[in-house]
Design a protein around this motif. Structure first.
Motif, PDB file in Angstrom:
ATOM      1  N   ARG A  83      11.717  21.224  48.301  1.00 12.39           N
ATOM      2  CA  ARG A  83      11.606  22.662  48.555  1.00 12.39           C
ATOM      3  C   ARG A  83      12.634  23.441  47.728  1.00 12.39           C
ATOM      4  NH1 ARG A  83      10.309  26.643  52.284  1.00 12.39           N
ATOM      5  NH2 ARG A  83      11.966  28.169  52.616  1.00 12.39           N
ATOM      6  N   PHE A  84      13.850  22.924  47.676  1.00  8.71           N
ATOM      7  CA  PHE A  84      14.922  23.588  46.928  1.00  8.71           C
ATOM      8  C   PHE A  84      14.578  23.657  45.437  1.00  8.71           C
ATOM      9  CE2 PHE A  84      19.034  23.232  44.629  1.00  8.71           C
ATOM     10  CZ  PHE A  84      19.567  24.464  44.989  1.00  8.71           C
ATOM     11  N   ILE A  85      14.061  22.570  44.894  1.00 12.76           N
ATOM     12  CA  ILE A  85      13.707  22.540  43.466  1.00 12.76           C
ATOM     13  C   ILE A  85      12.568  23.514  43.177  1.00 12.76           C
ATOM     14  CG2 ILE A  85      12.756  21.102  41.634  1.00 12.76           C
ATOM     15  CD1 ILE A  85      14.263  18.735  42.881  1.00 12.76           C
ATOM     16  N   LEU A  86      11.558  23.523  44.054  1.00 15.00           N
ATOM     17  CA  LEU A  86      10.416  24.423  43.860  1.00 15.00           C
ATOM     18  C   LEU A  86      10.849  25.889  43.870  1.00 15.00           C
ATOM     19  CD1 LEU A  86       7.714  22.692  46.105  1.00 15.00           C
ATOM     20  CD2 LEU A  86       7.597  22.980  43.620  1.00 15.00           C
ATOM     21  N   ASN A  87      11.629  26.252  44.881  1.00 15.58           N
ATOM     22  CA  ASN A  87      12.031  27.655  44.990  1.00 15.58           C
ATOM     23  C   ASN A  87      13.061  28.061  43.938  1.00 15.58           C
ATOM     24  OD1 ASN A  87      10.326  28.318  47.077  1.00 15.58           O
ATOM     25  ND2 ASN A  87      11.837  28.015  48.690  1.00 15.58           N
ATOM     26  N   SER A  88      13.887  27.100  43.503  1.00 17.94           N
ATOM     27  CA  SER A  88      14.889  27.417  42.484  1.00 17.94           C
ATOM     28  C   SER A  88      14.263  27.585  41.106  1.00 17.94           C
ATOM     29  CB  SER A  88      15.956  26.317  42.429  1.00 17.94           C
ATOM     30  OG  SER A  88      16.659  26.238  43.652  1.00 17.94           O
ATOM     31  N   THR A  89      13.104  26.967  40.883  1.00 19.56           N
ATOM     32  CA  THR A  89      12.441  27.053  39.572  1.00 19.56           C
ATOM     33  C   THR A  89      11.267  28.037  39.625  1.00 19.56           C
ATOM     34  OG1 THR A  89      11.135  25.086  40.184  1.00 19.56           O
ATOM     35  CG2 THR A  89      13.134  24.745  38.858  1.00 19.56           C
ATOM     36  N   LEU A  90      10.195  27.659  40.306  1.00 16.40           N
ATOM     37  CA  LEU A  90       9.033  28.545  40.403  1.00 16.40           C
ATOM     38  C   LEU A  90       9.355  29.817  41.167  1.00 16.40           C
ATOM     39  CD1 LEU A  90       6.195  25.939  41.197  1.00 16.40           C
ATOM     40  CD2 LEU A  90       6.894  26.865  38.974  1.00 16.40           C
ATOM     41  N   GLY A  91      10.288  29.716  42.105  1.00 11.42           N
ATOM     42  CA  GLY A  91      10.669  30.876  42.899  1.00 11.42           C
ATOM     43  C   GLY A  91      11.773  31.712  42.281  1.00 11.42           C
ATOM     44  N   ILE A  92      12.132  31.424  41.037  1.00 16.58           N
ATOM     45  CA  ILE A  92      13.126  32.198  40.272  1.00 16.58           C
ATOM     46  C   ILE A  92      14.433  32.310  41.050  1.00 16.58           C
ATOM     47  CG2 ILE A  92      13.518  34.256  38.846  1.00 16.58           C
ATOM     48  CD1 ILE A  92      10.568  34.860  39.060  1.00 16.58           C
ATOM     49  N   GLY A  93      15.080  31.171  41.241  1.00 17.36           N
ATOM     50  CA  GLY A  93      16.375  31.170  41.911  1.00 17.36           C
ATOM     51  C   GLY A  93      16.289  31.358  43.412  1.00 17.36           C
ATOM     52  N   GLY A  94      15.084  31.273  43.951  1.00 17.52           N
ATOM     53  CA  GLY A  94      14.926  31.366  45.399  1.00 17.52           C
ATOM     54  C   GLY A  94      14.537  32.730  45.908  1.00 17.52           C
ATOM     55  N   ILE A  95      14.365  33.723  45.023  1.00 12.25           N
ATOM     56  CA  ILE A  95      14.009  35.055  45.515  1.00 12.25           C
ATOM     57  C   ILE A  95      12.559  35.104  46.007  1.00 12.25           C
ATOM     58  CG2 ILE A  95      15.704  36.179  44.037  1.00 12.25           C
ATOM     59  CD1 ILE A  95      13.417  37.053  42.219  1.00 12.25           C
ATOM     60  N   MET A  96      11.750  34.101  45.622  1.00 12.45           N
ATOM     61  CA  MET A  96      10.400  33.965  46.147  1.00 12.45           C
ATOM     62  C   MET A  96      10.281  32.612  46.842  1.00 12.45           C
ATOM     63  SD  MET A  96       7.912  35.555  43.173  1.00 12.45           S
ATOM     64  CE  MET A  96       8.463  34.375  41.936  1.00 12.45           C
ATOM     65  N   ASP A  97       9.672  32.612  48.007  1.00 11.33           N
ATOM     66  CA  ASP A  97       9.487  31.375  48.763  1.00 11.33           C
ATOM     67  C   ASP A  97       8.105  30.807  48.444  1.00 11.33           C
ATOM     68  OD1 ASP A  97       9.423  29.278  50.506  1.00 11.33           O
ATOM     69  OD2 ASP A  97       9.404  30.491  52.342  1.00 11.33           O
ATOM     70  N   VAL A  98       8.019  30.113  47.323  1.00  9.28           N
ATOM     71  CA  VAL A  98       6.738  29.515  46.934  1.00  9.28           C
ATOM     72  C   VAL A  98       6.539  28.163  47.625  1.00  9.28           C
ATOM     73  CG1 VAL A  98       6.748  30.682  44.711  1.00  9.28           C
ATOM     74  CG2 VAL A  98       7.738  28.405  44.883  1.00  9.28           C
ATOM     75  N   ALA A  99       7.618  27.539  48.057  1.00  8.61           N
ATOM     76  CA  ALA A  99       7.539  26.191  48.626  1.00  8.61           C
ATOM     77  C   ALA A  99       6.763  26.163  49.940  1.00  8.61           C
ATOM     78  CB  ALA A  99       8.941  25.623  48.840  1.00  8.61           C
ATOM     79  N   THR A 100       6.930  27.189  50.768  1.00 12.78           N
ATOM     80  CA  THR A 100       6.223  27.212  52.049  1.00 12.78           C
ATOM     81  C   THR A 100       4.722  27.200  51.833  1.00 12.78           C
ATOM     82  OG1 THR A 100       8.040  28.369  53.164  1.00 12.78           O
ATOM     83  CG2 THR A 100       5.858  28.532  54.162  1.00 12.78           C
ATOM     84  N   GLY A 101       4.253  27.985  50.870  1.00 14.05           N
ATOM     85  CA  GLY A 101       2.821  28.010  50.565  1.00 14.05           C
ATOM     86  C   GLY A 101       2.318  26.709  49.979  1.00 14.05           C
ATOM     87  N   LEU A 102       3.230  25.896  49.439  1.00 18.23           N
ATOM     88  CA  LEU A 102       2.854  24.606  48.861  1.00 18.23           C
ATOM     89  C   LEU A 102       3.085  23.453  49.842  1.00 18.23           C
ATOM     90  CD1 LEU A 102       4.318  25.082  45.253  1.00 18.23           C
ATOM     91  CD2 LEU A 102       1.911  25.183  45.946  1.00 18.23           C
ATOM     92  N   GLY A 103       3.273  23.778  51.105  1.00 15.44           N
ATOM     93  CA  GLY A 103       3.399  22.735  52.128  1.00 15.44           C
ATOM     94  C   GLY A 103       4.804  22.222  52.348  1.00 15.44           C
ATOM     95  N   ARG A 104       5.810  23.007  51.961  1.00 15.20           N
ATOM     96  CA  ARG A 104       7.199  22.613  52.170  1.00 15.20           C
ATOM     97  C   ARG A 104       7.938  23.714  52.943  1.00 15.20           C
ATOM     98  NH1 ARG A 104       5.963  18.239  51.616  1.00 15.20           N
ATOM     99  NH2 ARG A 104       6.618  16.662  50.094  1.00 15.20           N
ATOM    100  N   PRO A 105       7.653  23.868  54.242  1.00 11.90           N
ATOM    101  CA  PRO A 105       8.352  24.879  55.032  1.00 11.90           C
ATOM    102  C   PRO A 105       9.824  24.521  55.209  1.00 11.90           C
ATOM    103  CG  PRO A 105       7.084  23.461  56.472  1.00 11.90           C
ATOM    104  CD  PRO A 105       6.711  23.081  55.065  1.00 11.90           C
ATOM    105  N   ARG A 106      10.617  25.503  55.523  1.00 11.00           N
ATOM    106  CA  ARG A 106      12.053  25.283  55.706  1.00 11.00           C
ATOM    107  C   ARG A 106      12.296  24.462  56.964  1.00 11.00           C
ATOM    108  NH1 ARG A 106      16.798  28.489  57.508  1.00 11.00           N
ATOM    109  NH2 ARG A 106      18.520  27.954  56.124  1.00 11.00           N
ATOM    110  N   GLU A 107      13.187  23.477  56.865  1.00 12.60           N
ATOM    111  CA  GLU A 107      13.554  22.629  57.995  1.00 12.60           C
ATOM    112  C   GLU A 107      15.073  22.695  58.157  1.00 12.60           C
ATOM    113  OE1 GLU A 107      10.907  18.896  58.338  1.00 12.60           O
ATOM    114  OE2 GLU A 107      10.946  19.295  56.174  1.00 12.60           O
TER     115      GLU A 107
END
Length: 244
Positions: A83-107
């Motif tokens: 999740r951290f890698i997805l949001n840090s890259t595709l989510g541009i440093g985490g300002i977008m939460d793309v990981a939740t939509g890809l099946g990686r909700p925050r735990e």
């Protein structure tokens, strides 16, 4: 499973002193925290507030990963890393939460949950100045959650920010948390309550119990569970046939 029993906290043996701290926190919130947060909401538009909240959430993922590892939740730890890698890259440093939509909700995990996993009991319910509802176990670990933050260690080693920057980030985190209470309606719910202390206590303990069980309450501690949903229960035994 560790220590998930919150009965000692529910008994609230320190209620008298807790109510005093609760009253102090209400005054601090009324005269400082809420006005600052209302000003923040007036100046910063909703999309930017969402981006800031996402960024702070992503910044906390290394701590979630660390506590997952310490608790032996290795599959969850790697989901958090993903999740951290997805949001840090595709989510541009985490300002977008793309990981939740890809099946990686925050735990989320913290050091209080880690101690619970290791068998440390919750102790009494306690209201901390500024930080609010907690238990003795979690309250002791609150400074650890703040000081022992892997993301802070990397930031300090890499960028060597001054104390003004560090305090500004901490203040931003506090304001973001206070803004979340307004966004979710918790602020209004407490304001409309006849006993906001009791409501805050019940809400905290319910949320904490859910966290300790990783979101899956067993039927024996879930007041809304259907007994038929408890797959671990033994099926009803058929009556013995009558003897001839």
């Amino acid at each position: 499973m560790g220590s998930t029993d919150l009965s000692r906290a529910e008994a609230d043996p320190w209620e008298k002193s807790n109510r005093r701290v609760h009253a102090f926190n209400k005054g601090l919130d009324r005269w400082v925290m809420k006005p600052v947060t209302v000003g923040y909401r007036a100046v910063v538009p909703r999309p930017a507030r969402t981006a800031i909240s996402n960024a702070y959430g992503n910044y906390g993922e290394p701590a979630n990963f660390t506590n997952s590892v310490l608790q032996g939740k290795f599959a969850q730890a790697f989901r958090t890393l993903d999740r951290f890698i997805l949001n840090s890259t595709l989510g541009i440093g985490g300002i977008m939460d793309v990981a939740t939509g890809l099946g990686r909700p925050r735990e989320p995990e913290d050091f209080g949950q880690t101690l619970a996993r290791w068998g440390v009991t919750s102790g009494p319910y306690v209201v901390l100045p500024l930080f609010g509802p907690s238990t003795l176990r979690d309250g002791i670990m609150t400074p650890v959650d703040i000081v022992v933050d892997p993301a802070d260690f990397v930031r300090n080693a890499w960028l060597s920010p001054g104390w003004d920057v560090r305090l500004a980030m901490l203040a931003g985190r506090v304001i973001n948390t206070r803004n979340t209470l307004i966004e979710t309606g918790a602020d209004k719910l407490l304001a409309d309550s006849l006993d906001d202390y009791a409501l805050a206590r019940a809400a905290y303990l319910q949320r904490r119990r859910l966290q300790l069980f990783d979101g899956q309450l067993p039927a024996e501690v879930d007041p809304f569970a259907d007994p038929a949903d408890d797959l671990t229960a033994e099926p009803p035994r058929a009556p013995d046939p009558p003897k001839p």
